[in-house]
Write a protein that holds these residues in place. Structure first.
Motif, PDB file in Angstrom:
ATOM      1  N   GLN A   1     -13.723  -8.844  36.161  1.00  0.00           N
ATOM      2  CA  GLN A   1     -13.534 -10.096  35.461  1.00  0.00           C
ATOM      3  C   GLN A   1     -13.512  -9.824  33.972  1.00  0.00           C
ATOM      4  O   GLN A   1     -13.952  -8.789  33.504  1.00  0.00           O
ATOM      5  CB  GLN A   1     -14.677 -11.065  35.805  1.00  0.00           C
ATOM      6  CG  GLN A   1     -14.761 -11.394  37.311  1.00  0.00           C
ATOM      7  CD  GLN A   1     -15.961 -12.252  37.624  1.00  0.00           C
ATOM      8  OE1 GLN A   1     -16.825 -12.466  36.772  1.00  0.00           O
ATOM      9  NE2 GLN A   1     -16.025 -12.747  38.850  1.00  0.00           N
ATOM     10  N   GLN A   2     -13.019 -10.781  33.199  1.00  0.00           N
ATOM     11  CA  GLN A   2     -12.962 -10.605  31.761  1.00  0.00           C
ATOM     12  C   GLN A   2     -14.316 -10.948  31.141  1.00  0.00           C
ATOM     13  O   GLN A   2     -14.759 -12.085  31.210  1.00  0.00           O
ATOM     14  CB  GLN A   2     -11.898 -11.510  31.151  1.00  0.00           C
ATOM     15  CG  GLN A   2     -10.493 -11.160  31.593  1.00  0.00           C
ATOM     16  CD  GLN A   2      -9.486 -12.090  30.985  1.00  0.00           C
ATOM     17  OE1 GLN A   2      -9.833 -12.958  30.194  1.00  0.00           O
ATOM     18  NE2 GLN A   2      -8.238 -11.910  31.347  1.00  0.00           N
ATOM     19  N   PRO A   3     -14.997  -9.976  30.539  1.00  0.00           N
ATOM     20  CA  PRO A   3     -16.229 -10.299  29.835  1.00  0.00           C
ATOM     21  C   PRO A   3     -15.921 -11.136  28.602  1.00  0.00           C
ATOM     22  O   PRO A   3     -14.801 -11.174  28.122  1.00  0.00           O
ATOM     23  CB  PRO A   3     -16.780  -8.923  29.443  1.00  0.00           C
ATOM     24  CG  PRO A   3     -15.601  -8.032  29.431  1.00  0.00           C
ATOM     25  CD  PRO A   3     -14.660  -8.558  30.455  1.00  0.00           C
ATOM     26  N   LYS A   4     -16.926 -11.769  28.068  1.00  0.00           N
ATOM     27  CA  LYS A   4     -16.704 -12.657  26.936  1.00  0.00           C
ATOM     28  C   LYS A   4     -16.053 -11.941  25.768  1.00  0.00           C
ATOM     29  O   LYS A   4     -15.171 -12.468  25.112  1.00  0.00           O
ATOM     30  CB  LYS A   4     -18.041 -13.276  26.503  1.00  0.00           C
ATOM     31  CG  LYS A   4     -18.620 -14.236  27.537  1.00  0.00           C
ATOM     32  CD  LYS A   4     -19.925 -14.817  27.024  1.00  0.00           C
ATOM     33  CE  LYS A   4     -20.504 -15.799  28.050  1.00  0.00           C
ATOM     34  NZ  LYS A   4     -21.788 -16.368  27.585  1.00  0.00           N
ATOM     35  N   ASP A   5     -16.513 -10.726  25.466  1.00  0.00           N
ATOM     36  CA  ASP A   5     -15.986 -10.050  24.289  1.00  0.00           C
ATOM     37  C   ASP A   5     -14.539  -9.608  24.482  1.00  0.00           C
ATOM     38  O   ASP A   5     -13.868  -9.254  23.539  1.00  0.00           O
ATOM     39  CB  ASP A   5     -16.846  -8.847  23.920  1.00  0.00           C
ATOM     40  CG  ASP A   5     -16.863  -7.778  24.996  1.00  0.00           C
ATOM     41  OD1 ASP A   5     -17.323  -6.669  24.693  1.00  0.00           O
ATOM     42  OD2 ASP A   5     -16.426  -8.059  26.120  1.00  0.00           O
TER      43      ASP A   5
ATOM     44  N   LEU B   1       2.390  -8.895  37.468  1.00  0.00           N
ATOM     45  CA  LEU B   1       1.233  -9.272  38.292  1.00  0.00           C
ATOM     46  C   LEU B   1       0.012  -9.578  37.430  1.00  0.00           C
ATOM     47  O   LEU B   1      -0.745 -10.520  37.711  1.00  0.00           O
ATOM     48  CB  LEU B   1       0.901  -8.133  39.265  1.00  0.00           C
ATOM     49  CG  LEU B   1       1.781  -7.999  40.499  1.00  0.00           C
ATOM     50  CD1 LEU B   1       1.516  -6.671  41.184  1.00  0.00           C
ATOM     51  CD2 LEU B   1       1.534  -9.155  41.466  1.00  0.00           C
ATOM     52  N   VAL B   2      -0.191  -8.785  36.385  1.00  0.00           N
ATOM     53  CA  VAL B   2      -1.328  -9.018  35.488  1.00  0.00           C
ATOM     54  C   VAL B   2      -1.133 -10.326  34.721  1.00  0.00           C
ATOM     55  O   VAL B   2      -2.095 -11.095  34.526  1.00  0.00           O
ATOM     56  CB  VAL B   2      -1.498  -7.821  34.532  1.00  0.00           C
ATOM     57  CG1 VAL B   2      -2.554  -8.116  33.474  1.00  0.00           C
ATOM     58  CG2 VAL B   2      -1.881  -6.571  35.316  1.00  0.00           C
ATOM     59  N   GLU B   3       0.086 -10.604  34.287  1.00  0.00           N
ATOM     60  CA  GLU B   3       0.368 -11.892  33.643  1.00  0.00           C
ATOM     61  C   GLU B   3       0.082 -13.041  34.605  1.00  0.00           C
ATOM     62  O   GLU B   3      -0.479 -14.074  34.219  1.00  0.00           O
ATOM     63  CB  GLU B   3       1.827 -11.948  33.188  1.00  0.00           C
ATOM     64  CG  GLU B   3       2.191 -10.983  32.061  1.00  0.00           C
ATOM     65  CD  GLU B   3       1.770 -11.495  30.685  1.00  0.00           C
ATOM     66  OE1 GLU B   3       1.119 -12.561  30.599  1.00  0.00           O
ATOM     67  OE2 GLU B   3       2.085 -10.815  29.690  1.00  0.00           O
ATOM     68  N   LEU B   4       0.454 -12.861  35.862  1.00  0.00           N
ATOM     69  CA  LEU B   4       0.167 -13.868  36.890  1.00  0.00           C
ATOM     70  C   LEU B   4      -1.330 -14.079  37.038  1.00  0.00           C
ATOM     71  O   LEU B   4      -1.820 -15.221  37.036  1.00  0.00           O
ATOM     72  CB  LEU B   4       0.773 -13.401  38.214  1.00  0.00           C
ATOM     73  CG  LEU B   4       0.346 -14.174  39.468  1.00  0.00           C
ATOM     74  CD1 LEU B   4       1.152 -15.458  39.586  1.00  0.00           C
ATOM     75  CD2 LEU B   4       0.528 -13.314  40.720  1.00  0.00           C
ATOM     76  N   GLN B   5      -2.066 -12.976  37.163  1.00  0.00           N
ATOM     77  CA  GLN B   5      -3.509 -13.051  37.340  1.00  0.00           C
ATOM     78  C   GLN B   5      -4.182 -13.708  36.140  1.00  0.00           C
ATOM     79  O   GLN B   5      -5.141 -14.476  36.296  1.00  0.00           O
ATOM     80  CB  GLN B   5      -4.062 -11.639  37.562  1.00  0.00           C
ATOM     81  CG  GLN B   5      -5.559 -11.481  37.454  1.00  0.00           C
ATOM     82  CD  GLN B   5      -6.312 -12.231  38.536  1.00  0.00           C
ATOM     83  OE1 GLN B   5      -5.737 -12.555  39.580  1.00  0.00           O
ATOM     84  NE2 GLN B   5      -7.582 -12.524  38.300  1.00  0.00           N
ATOM     85  N   THR B   6      -3.682 -13.432  34.954  1.00  0.00           N
ATOM     86  CA  THR B   6      -4.305 -13.953  33.737  1.00  0.00           C
ATOM     87  C   THR B   6      -3.967 -15.410  33.493  1.00  0.00           C
ATOM     88  O   THR B   6      -4.830 -16.213  33.124  1.00  0.00           O
ATOM     89  CB  THR B   6      -3.866 -13.108  32.518  1.00  0.00           C
ATOM     90  OG1 THR B   6      -4.184 -11.737  32.764  1.00  0.00           O
ATOM     91  CG2 THR B   6      -4.575 -13.574  31.257  1.00  0.00           C
TER      92      THR B   6
END
Length: 521
Positions: free
Chosen positions: A6-10, A160-165
């Motif tokens: 997952q994307q951490p806050k920083d 795929l990464v653009e989709l996920q994001t």
């Protein structure tokens, strides 16, 4: 440990423009662009001033005869070469131009992918590692099907990464577009589709995409783009599918090749990059096992092809270039690990810097060496030996053709056919017929077939001491005799011995028939 799935806050803060000045200059977009463009200029110079290797000379013939398919591979590399030939003529640079451009575009896409997944620091390291790998730094000028397959695999993964994001289902259409173009480049991109399906099934949050029309439309788009290749194969008895998939799992189980495969991957990746890539893969695997979408996207899309390559290496040799589409993902793994480890450890900052510097220095030296050989003592152990001595060979063959009043040239290997066709293209004495390979005529089903009348009078058969198959000519010509031997060499060091035979008075069909149907039983 940071949750890598997952994307951490920083991570969101790292993507803000205000955070970019905190990065070292060589990791900022401007520094990366300058480096990639400088490498591209070096590659253009090396590409224009060195000769073709064996496979490139063969693929050049494809570019002269664009088609929907070929015996060995799908047609994308032929189309790239054809485009270069339309712009730059029938030159070495024309063969390689699109490949060099693809490495620039691939670096840009890799940076964007790394930025979305792991932040600006990891993205910068990934681009540096990618360009410092020996496969890209040294082999990045060679026109082979690996180049478009690496590009389109990377583009599909970026989508795929653009989709996920973004959670925007329309990105599935881009995934389908790039996956389809990847299939038109090399059949290994089928494994990317398998990886995408595994990701959709494995990650609970990804399963929602099964309910969107864009996913299915993207899949249909990929099939639609690939359909002409399927049609061509259907017309030619599925010849390239037999060629590529017929060897899967062939041979008895053996450990003979597995360590060679692992060593080749580590070597071409750059051993100093391979270690952080493995450590990054280990970290991401934890998130994958926890079914975290971001981690799983990196790992699961790599696994099917990697598993196949390992399986193949347990039965037969895996060619060093086959894993090429996986290298952007390996660079991402290494970039992610170093970005996080280097903030807490000076050791990894030094390690990563050394990996980049050493890889780039080797790439620059080899590119220069490809144009102006620094030494010839390595002979056939020199990785650039395939480039060497061909202009001199061409001049020798021209002189022999003129002395013998020869009007055609025959070979028995596809690489030599490509080389001589390029070297003799402006020579009027042998214009009666193109340079022709006597055997394996299946390789030339895309080109107009040469009539038997073209082989009247005197001709030459050119071969090497290692691949001499002059016996093939004995029942095709009444008179066959060896008339010349000379070395192909670099700086006075012999690489191989060239042999030239004179033939005259054909007794029947000179070339084998073009058979596309594969033997059964």
């Amino acid at each position: 440990m940071t949750d890598l799935g997952q994307q951490p806050k920083d991570l969101r803060e790292q993507r803000e423009p205000a955070s970019l000045p905190d990065l070292p200059l060589f990791l900022r977009p401007g520094g990366l662009v300058a480096l990639v463009l400088a490498l591209a200029v070096l590659k253009v110079w090396a590409a224009a001033n060195s000769h073709l290797v064996e496979d490139e000379a063969y693929y050049r013939l494809w570019g002269l005869h664009p088609a929907l398919g070929y015996y060995d591979h799908p047609p994308m590399i032929a189309w790239w070469i054809w485009a270069g030939q339309q712009l730059l003529g029938d030159t070495v640079l024309a063969v390689r131009a699109a490949v060099i451009l693809s490495s620039v575009l691939g670096s840009l896409v890799l940076w964007r992918t790394g930025l979305l997944l792991f932040g600006a620091r990891a993205a910068g390291w990934a681009v540096l590692f990618f360009n410092a790998s020996l496969l890209i730094g040294i082999g990045g000028i060679l026109a082979t099907p690996d180049a478009p397959s690496v590009l389109f695999w990377g583009l599909a993964f970026w989508a795929l990464v653009e989709l996920q994001t973004s959670e925007n289902a329309n990105w599935w259409l881009a995934v389908g577009l790039f996956a389809g173009l990847g299939l038109v480049s090399k059949y290994s991109c089928l494994f990317l589709g398998t990886g995408i399906l595994l990701w959709l099934v494995w990650v609970p949050t990804a399963r929602k995409w099964f309910g969107t029309w864009q996913l299915w439309a993207g899949g249909l788009l990929a099939v639609y783009i690939f359909a002409p290749v399927l049609y061509w194969n259907q017309l030619h008895d599925w010849v390239s599918f037999y060629k590529q998939f017929g060897r899967a799992g062939s041979g008895a189980l053996t450990s003979k090749y597995i360590f060679e495969f692992i060593g080749a991957v580590f070597g071409l990746m750059n051993p100093l990059v391979a270690l952080p890539a493995c450590l990054g893969a280990a970290l991401l695997s934890r998130g994958t096992w926890g079914k975290q979408a971001g981690s799983a996207l990196v790992i699961v899309t790599v696994l099917p092809f990697l598993a196949y390559l390992i399986f193949h290496s347990l039965h037969a040799r895996v060619q060093a270039n086959w894993p090429a589409p996986l290298f952007p993902a390996f660079a991402l793994m290494a970039g992610m690990f170093v970005a996080r480890a280097s903030t807490a450890s000076r050791f990894w900052r030094i390690w990563a810097t050394g990996a980049v510097v050493s890889g780039l220095v080797i790439a620059v030296v080899v590119q220069i060496h490809a144009v102006a050989p620094l030494t010839g003592v390595l002979a056939r152990k020199d990785p650039t030996f395939q480039l060497r001595g061909w202009p001199e060979v061409g001049r020798q063959i021209e002189q022999i053709a003129e002395a013998e009043d020869a009007h055609f040239v025959l070979t028995s290997s596809y690489g030599l056919t490509g080389h001589l066709d390029f070297l003799l293209k402006g020579h009027t004495a042998v214009s009666q017929a193109p340079v022709s390979q006597v055997n394996e005529r299946i390789r030339y089903i895309m080109a107009p077939q040469t009539s038997s009348e073209s082989f009247g009078g005197t001709g030459l058969y050119v071969t090497t001491n290692r691949r001499d198959r002059s016996a093939l000519l004995l029942d095709r010509f009444a008179d066959v005799r060896l008339i010349a031997e000379f070395p192909r060499q670099v700086r006075g060091v012999e690489l191989e011995q060239m042999r030239v035979y004179r033939m005259s008075d054909p007794t029947g069909s000179v070339l084998d028939p073009v058979e596309t149907r594969q033997p059964t039983g």
